[in-house]
Write an enzyme that holds these catalytic residues in place. Structure first.
Site, PDB file in Angstrom:
ATOM      1  N   SER A 276       1.034  -1.212  -0.113  1.00 16.02           N
ATOM      2  CA  SER A 276      -0.023   0.091  -0.075  1.00 16.02           C
ATOM      3  C   SER A 276       0.967   1.252   0.024  1.00 16.02           C
ATOM      4  CB  SER A 276      -0.894  -0.038   1.257  1.00 16.02           C
ATOM      5  OG  SER A 276      -0.095   0.143   2.468  1.00 16.02           O
TER       6      SER A 276
ATOM      7  N   THR B 297       1.781   7.087   0.469  1.00 19.55           N
ATOM      8  CA  THR B 297       0.953   5.937   0.115  1.00 19.55           C
ATOM      9  C   THR B 297       1.128   5.733  -1.424  1.00 19.55           C
ATOM     10  OG1 THR B 297      -1.319   5.296  -0.178  1.00 19.55           O
ATOM     11  CG2 THR B 297      -1.067   7.798  -0.814  1.00 19.55           C
TER      12      THR B 297
ATOM     13  N   ARG C  77      -4.570  10.058 -10.890  1.00 17.21           N
ATOM     14  CA  ARG C  77      -5.460  10.299  -9.759  1.00 17.21           C
ATOM     15  C   ARG C  77      -4.656  10.746  -8.450  1.00 17.21           C
ATOM     16  NH1 ARG C  77      -5.991   7.749  -4.657  1.00 17.21           N
ATOM     17  NH2 ARG C  77      -8.045   8.171  -3.755  1.00 17.21           N
TER      18      ARG C  77
ATOM     19  N   THR D 129      -6.012   7.879   6.802  1.00 15.53           N
ATOM     20  CA  THR D 129      -5.930   6.737   5.619  1.00 15.53           C
ATOM     21  C   THR D 129      -7.211   6.359   5.640  1.00 15.53           C
ATOM     22  OG1 THR D 129      -6.141   4.811   7.375  1.00 15.53           O
ATOM     23  CG2 THR D 129      -3.796   5.694   6.759  1.00 15.53           C
ATOM     24  N   GLY D 130      -7.389   5.731   4.220  1.00 10.65           N
ATOM     25  CA  GLY D 130      -8.671   5.259   3.844  1.00 10.65           C
ATOM     26  C   GLY D 130      -9.347   5.905   2.656  1.00 10.65           C
TER      27      GLY D 130
ATOM     28  N   ASP E 225      -6.056  11.770  -0.948  1.00  7.99           N
ATOM     29  CA  ASP E 225      -5.976  12.992  -0.169  1.00  7.99           C
ATOM     30  C   ASP E 225      -4.470  13.059   0.292  1.00  7.99           C
ATOM     31  OD1 ASP E 225      -6.359  10.165   0.861  1.00  7.99           O
ATOM     32  OD2 ASP E 225      -6.847  10.741   2.794  1.00  7.99           O
TER      33      ASP E 225
ATOM     34  N   THR F  99      -2.066   3.106   3.434  1.00  7.31           N
ATOM     35  CA  THR F  99      -1.615   4.078   3.364  1.00  7.31           C
ATOM     36  C   THR F  99      -0.762   4.232   4.768  1.00  7.31           C
ATOM     37  OG1 THR F  99      -3.062   5.624   1.956  1.00  7.31           O
ATOM     38  CG2 THR F  99      -1.647   6.819   3.548  1.00  7.31           C
TER      39      THR F  99
END
Ligand code: ASP
Length: 345
Positions: free
Chosen positions: A85, A215, A225, A248-249, A228, A197
């Site tokens: 990740s 990340t 892309r 994270t997420g 965040d 991340t």
């Protein structure tokens, strides 16, 4: 090659201690507020950051600057081929190209640096710090970010490992029933978008803070892309008077609320770190469109915030129960996050 921040170049900032929590925890809150036992030193990170908080706190205790310590901490994951990740070995975009995002803030100097869609460089955290340290800019992206890294002597490398390439090939083969790629056997649930991340927020005994997030972003993303993580104020934010926070997420849901900044602002209003993270998640839910909500009205994605305040208290909260890594100056350990929702997603 990698440089360290000169402590002389940064002004120390006066400590302003934030007050206690204004809001109660949610029904599913874990007792996630922890006080630093050794004056000042503390770190909080995503659950993959146990080694990061250990290294960061040890380095700070040896006198290393807070941002340098945080970068050295997250680099463990960036360089780990088994962490798919982050950094080297991170899962690629839909073209099979690994594009990395990172951002950081150095509390004492109030400076920020970021890179997005960086290809071929294993440690985007270091490149974000170089942007912070050596330029009049805050974010470099894509080809320009790579050329910038190469100018500092970084080597361009293939960031795909045999394992991450294999996962990408399986995803491409099974992507659609009507395409020309023959399906292959896989035990990965279809439609699953692997994420991951590392965010790390640290404080030293002088009360100086720094934050960093790095990340490979959402797996199989559209090329170019940026999530965040490279967005200062979303993926991480640090105010040396108040605290630091990161995430994270699902990046797009965080960007919509400027979650790193918002969490620090909640702490500015006196909330404890865990409460501040929960309050930011409530805003995330309020901003979530129906297409991302299940029949139960809950989000179909996960998002977690991690925070440390000026007192060295740490906390974390997520939409669905999760874990985080914390260091109180003495011990590094894994804890349950507080959560808005009960049970697994
Ligand atoms: N926040 C990251 C992104 O959206 C992904 C993750 O943390 O899982 O790129």
């Amino acid at each position: 090659m990698p440089t360290t921040l000169s402590r002389r170049t940064f002004l120390g900032a006066a400590a302003t201690v934030a007050g206690g929590s204004l809001l109660p925890h949610s029904a599913y809150a874990a007792p996630a507020i922890r006080r630093s036992r050794v004056a000042g030193f503390a770190a909080v990170s995503s659950a993959n950051g146990l080694r990061a908080v250990e290294r960061a706190v040890r380095l700070m205790q040896e006198g290393t600057d807070t941002l340098d310590a945080a970068v050295e901490g997250v680099k463990i994951q960036e360089l780990d081929p088994n962490d798919m990740s982050v950094g080297y070995g991170g899962l690629p975009n839909e073209d099979g190209v690994v594009q990395l995002d990172a951002s950081c803030m150095h509390g004492p100097s109030r400076r920020a640096g970021a890179v997005a869609a960086l290809e071929g460089i294993k440690t985007p955290s270091e490149i974000a710090r170089l942007v912070l340290k050596h330029t009049n800019h805050i974010m470099l992206v894509g080809e320009g970010a790579k050329r910038f890294a190469l100018s500092y002597g970084y080597a361009e490398e293939d960031l795909l490992t045999p394992r991450s390439r294999e996962r990408w090939l399986r995803w491409r083969a099974n992507r659609g029933a009507a395409d020309d790629w023959l399906d292959v056997a896989t035990d990965e649930p279809t439609g699953m978008r692997p994420t991951g991340t590392i965010n790390c927020n640290v404080i030293n005994e002088a009360g100086d803070l720094s934050s960093i997030t790095t990340t490979s972003g959402l797996a199989w993303k559209i090329p170019g892309r940026a999530g965040d993580s490279p967005i200062v104020g979303a993926g991480q934010y640090c105010d040396n008077e108040i605290g630091a926070a990161g995430s994270t997420g699902r990046g797009e849901s965080n960007i919509l609320v400027c979650g790193g900044f918002l969490t620090v602002e909640h702490m500015r209003r006196g909330m404890a770190p865990t409460d501040a993270c929960l309050e930011t998640l409530r805003r995330v839910v309020a901003m979530t469109p129906p297409r991302l909500l299940g029949e139960d009205g809950q989000t179909d994605f996960q998002l977690t915030f991690y925070a440390v305040n000026k007192k060295g208290e740490i906390g974390a909260a997520s939409l669905y129960p999760s874990r985080y890594a914390g260091h109180d100056g003495t011990t590094a350990s894994i804890h349950d996050t507080a959560s808005l929702y009960k049970g697994p997603r």
